[in-house]
Design a protein around this motif. Structure first.
Motif, PDB file in Angstrom:
ATOM      1  N   GLU A 175       0.806  -1.222   0.000  1.00 42.91           N
ATOM      2  CA  GLU A 175       0.000   0.000   0.000  1.00 42.91           C
ATOM      3  C   GLU A 175       0.834   1.266   0.000  1.00 42.91           C
ATOM      4  N   ASN A 176       2.013   1.240   0.581  1.00 42.35           N
ATOM      5  CA  ASN A 176       2.838   2.440   0.681  1.00 42.35           C
ATOM      6  C   ASN A 176       3.958   2.492  -0.357  1.00 42.35           C
ATOM      7  N   ALA A 190      -6.231 -12.406 -10.471  1.00 41.63           N
ATOM      8  CA  ALA A 190      -6.486 -10.968 -10.325  1.00 41.63           C
ATOM      9  C   ALA A 190      -7.866 -10.723  -9.725  1.00 41.63           C
ATOM     10  N   ARG A 191      -8.849 -11.503 -10.147  1.00 39.03           N
ATOM     11  CA  ARG A 191     -10.211 -11.352  -9.613  1.00 39.03           C
ATOM     12  C   ARG A 191     -10.225 -11.637  -8.112  1.00 39.03           C
ATOM     13  N   GLN A 247     -13.388  -2.546   3.013  1.00 40.52           N
ATOM     14  CA  GLN A 247     -14.684  -2.483   3.685  1.00 40.52           C
ATOM     15  C   GLN A 247     -14.518  -2.649   5.190  1.00 40.52           C
ATOM     16  N   GLN A 248     -13.629  -3.557   5.593  1.00 41.51           N
ATOM     17  CA  GLN A 248     -13.362  -3.753   7.023  1.00 41.51           C
ATOM     18  C   GLN A 248     -12.752  -2.497   7.637  1.00 41.51           C
ATOM     19  N   ALA A 302     -10.251  -9.549  -2.434  1.00 43.61           N
ATOM     20  CA  ALA A 302      -9.599  -9.444  -1.120  1.00 43.61           C
ATOM     21  C   ALA A 302      -9.337  -7.984  -0.770  1.00 43.61           C
ATOM     22  N   ILE A 303      -8.934  -7.183  -1.752  1.00 38.95           N
ATOM     23  CA  ILE A 303      -8.700  -5.753  -1.521  1.00 38.95           C
ATOM     24  C   ILE A 303     -10.003  -5.071  -1.110  1.00 38.95           C
ATOM     25  N   VAL A 304     -11.079  -5.382  -1.796  1.00 41.21           N
ATOM     26  CA  VAL A 304     -12.384  -4.781  -1.487  1.00 41.21           C
ATOM     27  C   VAL A 304     -12.810  -5.159  -0.066  1.00 41.21           C
TER      28      VAL A 304
END
Length: 82
Positions: free
Chosen positions: A7-8, A65-66, A77-78, A71-73
């Motif tokens: 992420e960074n 990729a799907r 959301q969490q 997992a990212i979504v």
């Protein structure tokens, strides 16, 4: 195709399929792109008006990729619920 960098951090988009090639853009965590050509080590991509190559070591394709995107979504959301 999705980019799997932390992420960074970011992934360089290079003018040619080489770590020594000029950087023409950057992808960030969860970025996607149009795949123009997949090679053994490098993939040619287009994102907006930037076209270049990214190392396959930091990319996932197709079904992988799907699953990664889902997992990212879920993770985002969490985070929003906290």
């Amino acid at each position: 195709m999705l980019v799997t960098v932390d992420e960074n951090s970011s992934l360089n988009i290079r003018k040619e399929a080489s770590q020594d090639a000029e950087v023409v853009g950057k992808f960030y965590h969860g970025s996607g792109a149009e795949v123009l050509e997949v090679g053994a080590e490098w993939t040619k991509v287009k994102s907006g008006d930037v076209e270049g190559y990214v190392s396959n070591a930091y990319c996932v394709f197709g079904e992988e990729a799907r699953v990664y995107a889902e997992a990212i979504v879920r993770h985002r959301q969490q985070q929003m619920r906290m």
